[in-house]
Scaffold this motif. Structure first.
Motif, PDB file in Angstrom:
ATOM      1  N   ALA A   2       0.827  -1.211   0.000  1.00 47.32           N
ATOM      2  CA  ALA A   2       0.000   0.000   0.000  1.00 47.32           C
ATOM      3  C   ALA A   2       0.859   1.256   0.000  1.00 47.32           C
ATOM      4  CB  ALA A   2      -0.932  -0.007   1.212  1.00 47.32           C
ATOM      5  N   MET A   3       2.006   1.217   0.695  1.00 49.53           N
ATOM      6  CA  MET A   3       2.908   2.372   0.710  1.00 49.53           C
ATOM      7  C   MET A   3       3.382   2.705  -0.692  1.00 49.53           C
ATOM      8  SD  MET A   3       3.362   3.800   3.654  1.00 49.53           S
ATOM      9  CE  MET A   3       4.783   4.772   3.186  1.00 49.53           C
ATOM     10  N   GLU A   4       3.523   1.697  -1.531  1.00 55.68           N
ATOM     11  CA  GLU A   4       3.980   1.914  -2.909  1.00 55.68           C
ATOM     12  C   GLU A   4       2.842   2.382  -3.813  1.00 55.68           C
ATOM     13  OE1 GLU A   4       5.407  -1.949  -3.881  1.00 55.68           O
ATOM     14  OE2 GLU A   4       7.222  -1.798  -2.679  1.00 55.68           O
ATOM     15  N   LEU A   5       1.605   2.087  -3.415  1.00 50.43           N
ATOM     16  CA  LEU A   5       0.456   2.342  -4.283  1.00 50.43           C
ATOM     17  C   LEU A   5      -0.313   3.613  -3.953  1.00 50.43           C
ATOM     18  CD1 LEU A   5      -1.005  -1.289  -4.277  1.00 50.43           C
ATOM     19  CD2 LEU A   5       0.221  -0.197  -6.161  1.00 50.43           C
ATOM     20  N   VAL A   6      -0.186   4.112  -2.730  1.00 52.34           N
ATOM     21  CA  VAL A   6      -0.986   5.267  -2.321  1.00 52.34           C
ATOM     22  C   VAL A   6      -0.703   6.456  -3.244  1.00 52.34           C
ATOM     23  CG1 VAL A   6       0.706   6.159  -0.647  1.00 52.34           C
ATOM     24  CG2 VAL A   6      -1.748   6.615  -0.333  1.00 52.34           C
ATOM     25  N   HIS A   7      -1.752   7.178  -3.604  1.00 56.91           N
ATOM     26  CA  HIS A   7      -1.595   8.324  -4.488  1.00 56.91           C
ATOM     27  C   HIS A   7      -2.433   9.485  -3.966  1.00 56.91           C
ATOM     28  CE1 HIS A   7      -5.003   5.910  -5.952  1.00 56.91           C
ATOM     29  NE2 HIS A   7      -5.565   7.060  -6.276  1.00 56.91           N
ATOM     30  N   THR A   8      -2.101  10.661  -4.422  1.00 57.60           N
ATOM     31  CA  THR A   8      -2.778  11.860  -3.949  1.00 57.60           C
ATOM     32  C   THR A   8      -3.816  12.312  -4.965  1.00 57.60           C
ATOM     33  OG1 THR A   8      -0.732  12.525  -2.843  1.00 57.60           O
ATOM     34  CG2 THR A   8      -2.427  14.196  -3.079  1.00 57.60           C
ATOM     35  N   VAL A   9      -5.012  12.633  -4.468  1.00 58.10           N
ATOM     36  CA  VAL A   9      -6.087  13.115  -5.334  1.00 58.10           C
ATOM     37  C   VAL A   9      -6.603  14.450  -4.816  1.00 58.10           C
ATOM     38  CG1 VAL A   9      -6.796  10.785  -5.996  1.00 58.10           C
ATOM     39  CG2 VAL A   9      -7.902  11.894  -4.043  1.00 58.10           C
ATOM     40  N   ALA A  10      -7.199  15.201  -5.713  1.00 63.58           N
ATOM     41  CA  ALA A  10      -7.875  16.441  -5.345  1.00 63.58           C
ATOM     42  C   ALA A  10      -9.359  16.214  -5.586  1.00 63.58           C
ATOM     43  CB  ALA A  10      -7.359  17.599  -6.182  1.00 63.58           C
ATOM     44  N   THR A  11     -10.154  16.268  -4.513  1.00 62.84           N
ATOM     45  CA  THR A  11     -11.586  15.989  -4.615  1.00 62.84           C
ATOM     46  C   THR A  11     -12.377  17.283  -4.571  1.00 62.84           C
ATOM     47  OG1 THR A  11     -11.240  13.877  -3.466  1.00 62.84           O
ATOM     48  CG2 THR A  11     -13.503  14.696  -3.601  1.00 62.84           C
ATOM     49  N   ALA A  12     -13.256  17.478  -5.542  1.00 64.19           N
ATOM     50  CA  ALA A  12     -14.079  18.689  -5.596  1.00 64.19           C
ATOM     51  C   ALA A  12     -15.047  18.715  -4.428  1.00 64.19           C
ATOM     52  CB  ALA A  12     -14.842  18.739  -6.917  1.00 64.19           C
ATOM     53  N   ASN A  13     -15.056  19.811  -3.674  1.00 62.68           N
ATOM     54  CA  ASN A  13     -15.981  19.925  -2.551  1.00 62.68           C
ATOM     55  C   ASN A  13     -17.110  20.917  -2.845  1.00 62.68           C
ATOM     56  OD1 ASN A  13     -14.756  22.462  -2.156  1.00 62.68           O
ATOM     57  ND2 ASN A  13     -13.275  21.604  -0.702  1.00 62.68           N
ATOM     58  N   THR A  14     -17.309  21.200  -4.131  1.00 61.82           N
ATOM     59  CA  THR A  14     -18.425  22.026  -4.572  1.00 61.82           C
ATOM     60  C   THR A  14     -18.878  21.523  -5.933  1.00 61.82           C
ATOM     61  OG1 THR A  14     -19.177  24.309  -4.950  1.00 61.82           O
ATOM     62  CG2 THR A  14     -16.986  23.724  -5.763  1.00 61.82           C
ATOM     63  N   ASP A  15     -20.126  21.797  -6.288  1.00 62.96           N
ATOM     64  CA  ASP A  15     -20.626  21.337  -7.578  1.00 62.96           C
ATOM     65  C   ASP A  15     -20.293  22.362  -8.665  1.00 62.96           C
ATOM     66  OD1 ASP A  15     -21.819  19.297  -8.999  1.00 62.96           O
ATOM     67  OD2 ASP A  15     -23.821  20.188  -8.891  1.00 62.96           O
ATOM     68  N   GLY A  16     -20.052  21.872  -9.872  1.00 63.90           N
ATOM     69  CA  GLY A  16     -19.744  22.769 -10.979  1.00 63.90           C
ATOM     70  C   GLY A  16     -18.420  23.483 -10.817  1.00 63.90           C
ATOM     71  N   LEU A  17     -17.420  22.773 -10.299  1.00 66.08           N
ATOM     72  CA  LEU A  17     -16.100  23.379 -10.094  1.00 66.08           C
ATOM     73  C   LEU A  17     -15.443  23.678 -11.433  1.00 66.08           C
ATOM     74  CD1 LEU A  17     -13.633  24.132  -8.316  1.00 66.08           C
ATOM     75  CD2 LEU A  17     -12.958  21.725  -8.418  1.00 66.08           C
ATOM     76  N   ASN A  18     -15.007  24.923 -11.614  1.00 66.69           N
ATOM     77  CA  ASN A  18     -14.333  25.314 -12.850  1.00 66.69           C
ATOM     78  C   ASN A  18     -12.904  24.784 -12.879  1.00 66.69           C
ATOM     79  OD1 ASN A  18     -16.515  26.800 -13.859  1.00 66.69           O
ATOM     80  ND2 ASN A  18     -15.877  28.661 -12.804  1.00 66.69           N
ATOM     81  N   VAL A  19     -12.572  24.127 -13.968  1.00 61.65           N
ATOM     82  CA  VAL A  19     -11.207  23.649 -14.195  1.00 61.65           C
ATOM     83  C   VAL A  19     -10.618  24.539 -15.280  1.00 61.65           C
ATOM     84  CG1 VAL A  19      -9.768  21.706 -14.896  1.00 61.65           C
ATOM     85  CG2 VAL A  19     -11.868  21.304 -13.592  1.00 61.65           C
ATOM     86  N   ARG A  20      -9.528  25.229 -14.950  1.00 66.91           N
ATOM     87  CA  ARG A  20      -9.007  26.253 -15.859  1.00 66.91           C
ATOM     88  C   ARG A  20      -7.684  25.843 -16.493  1.00 66.91           C
ATOM     89  NH1 ARG A  20     -11.909  30.979 -15.510  1.00 66.91           N
ATOM     90  NH2 ARG A  20     -13.325  31.138 -13.717  1.00 66.91           N
ATOM     91  N   GLN A  21      -7.416  26.451 -17.644  1.00 68.82           N
ATOM     92  CA  GLN A  21      -6.206  26.138 -18.393  1.00 68.82           C
ATOM     93  C   GLN A  21      -4.963  26.662 -17.696  1.00 68.82           C
ATOM     94  OE1 GLN A  21      -5.669  27.760 -22.546  1.00 68.82           O
ATOM     95  NE2 GLN A  21      -5.959  25.602 -23.057  1.00 68.82           N
ATOM     96  N   GLU A  22      -5.088  27.814 -17.038  1.00 69.13           N
ATOM     97  CA  GLU A  22      -3.981  28.434 -16.311  1.00 69.13           C
ATOM     98  C   GLU A  22      -4.440  28.781 -14.899  1.00 69.13           C
ATOM     99  OE1 GLU A  22      -1.000  28.568 -17.482  1.00 69.13           O
ATOM    100  OE2 GLU A  22      -1.477  27.992 -19.546  1.00 69.13           O
ATOM    101  N   PRO A  23      -3.515  28.989 -13.959  1.00 67.26           N
ATOM    102  CA  PRO A  23      -3.888  29.240 -12.560  1.00 67.26           C
ATOM    103  C   PRO A  23      -4.322  30.675 -12.278  1.00 67.26           C
ATOM    104  CG  PRO A  23      -1.506  29.195 -12.753  1.00 67.26           C
ATOM    105  CD  PRO A  23      -2.046  28.832 -14.107  1.00 67.26           C
ATOM    106  N   ASN A  24      -5.431  31.083 -12.900  1.00 70.89           N
ATOM    107  CA  ASN A  24      -6.011  32.389 -12.597  1.00 70.89           C
ATOM    108  C   ASN A  24      -7.463  32.403 -13.045  1.00 70.89           C
ATOM    109  OD1 ASN A  24      -6.154  33.596 -15.451  1.00 70.89           O
ATOM    110  ND2 ASN A  24      -3.974  33.040 -15.274  1.00 70.89           N
TER     111      ASN A  24
END
Length: 347
Positions: free
Chosen positions: A140-162
């Protein structure tokens, strides 16, 4: 007498020591003595010191890690998935699938079966294909991965960080995205189907996770779903967990999104192009409310250009070759905003 290469000998010794440490932590002197006895002398220790330390560190980290599990198990299959059944019998109803390297809580073991819980699935799996105890924690130590989970509906995913950057897509609440890194500017870099994008740090939860079991979508005959649709979807599910390979069309060795789709449909006498953009024009456009298992769902960037395709499997889910990191997987069909739905099976 079996002879091992130096590299394999080191791995055997180090892994064995790491497992021992999980059961009963060793002092530095005891660890050194164990290695001396197992690998044959001071010279061997000097040659393998770095590798040994790495394994010891893994063992130490695994001792304190739980990821929410009390008695963790990890699916140990060569490829594909481990069947989860309603009862401890090969004749038991299939209630889910535990993909290769996915984790579960082992409730109890009965003879050759383990009673497990994983995600929304509870049932029985063969103990033969399940790692438990120290081995499971180290894996499991080798397999664990990090995710980002949306905590709101309709979250905007943008091309650049702004906030003035183009919106690539939107994701629903609870959807998980591949995490890349967190910037100092309040934005999280993520990856969706292999393409990097950004979401606001305020609207996601970043956490370490292990993959879990997949629920079986019940496709019933006589309820508006034809035999060929049922068969096609069940056929596609066999390849969950297999690799994503850019330009590939192999269901076992690797395929990209359109390669996966064309290879599944080829079995049913339907010829499609090896391009998601082309496939979007090779059937009849339908609305999302008309989706049936076996229909195609397309996704695109902010300008509406199609760059990804998935197969709808019913129950609001799709199966698709997502990215090199995740391979072939099941997602909510709204894991990102669909831009087009197409029917290529006419029944």
């Amino acid at each position: 007498m079996i002879k091992h290469t130096r590299e394999k000998q080191v791995k055997i010794v180090a892994t064995g020591l790491a497992l021992c440490m999980l059961a009963a932590p060793l002092s530095a002197s005891a660890a050194e003595s164990s290695v001396l006895m197992a690998s044959g002398g001071v010279a061997s220790v000097l040659e393998t010191e770095r590798t040994l330390e790495e394994y010891i560190q893994i063992a130490q980290d695994a001792q304190g890690a739980s990821w929410g599990y009390t008695n963790i198990g990890v699916a140990n299959v060569e490829s594909g998935n481990l069947n989860v059944r309603a009862v401890s019998s090969t004749d038991g109803k299939l209630v889910g699938k535990l993909p290769k390297d996915a984790a579960c809580e082992v409730v109890e073991t009965v003879d050759d079966w383990a009673h497990i819980k994983s995600g929304e699935v509870e049932g029985y799996v063969s103990k033969e294909f399940l790692l438990t105890g120290p081995e499971a924690r180290i894996r499991a130590m080798e397999l664990v991965h990090t995710v980002a989970t949306a905590n709101t509906d309709g979250l905007n995913v943008r091309q650049e960080p702004n906030t003035t950057s183009e919106i690539v897509t939107q994701v629903g609440q609870g959807e998980e995205m591949e995490y890349v890194e967190t910037g100092s500017d309040g934005w999280v870099k993520i990856s969706i189907d292999g393409e990097d994008a950004y979401v606001s740090q305020d609207y996601v939860t970043v956490e370490e996770k292990l993959d879990t079991a997949i629920t079986m979508t019940e496709l019933l005959y006589g309820q508006g779903v034809s035999d060929v649709r049922v068969d096609l979807v069940e056929y596609a599910k066999q390849f969950i967990g297999n690799p994503y390979v850019w330009g590939g069309t192999s269901l076992t060795k690797g395929a990209d999104c359109s390669g996966f789709v064309l290879s599944v449909f080829k079995k049913y006498g339907i010829t499609l192009s090896h391009s998601s953009r082309a496939q979007a024009n090779e059937g009849t456009k339908i609305s999302a409310s008309e989706l049936k298992p076996g229909d195609l769902v397309f996704y695109g960037n902010g300008k509406g250009n199609i760059n990804h395709v998935a197969i709808y499997i019913g129950g609001g889910q799709v199966i698709h070759a997502s990215s090199p990191k995740t391979g072939i997987k099941i997602s909510s069909y709204k894991y990102r905003t669909p831009v087009k739905c197409v029917r290529v099976i006419h029944d």
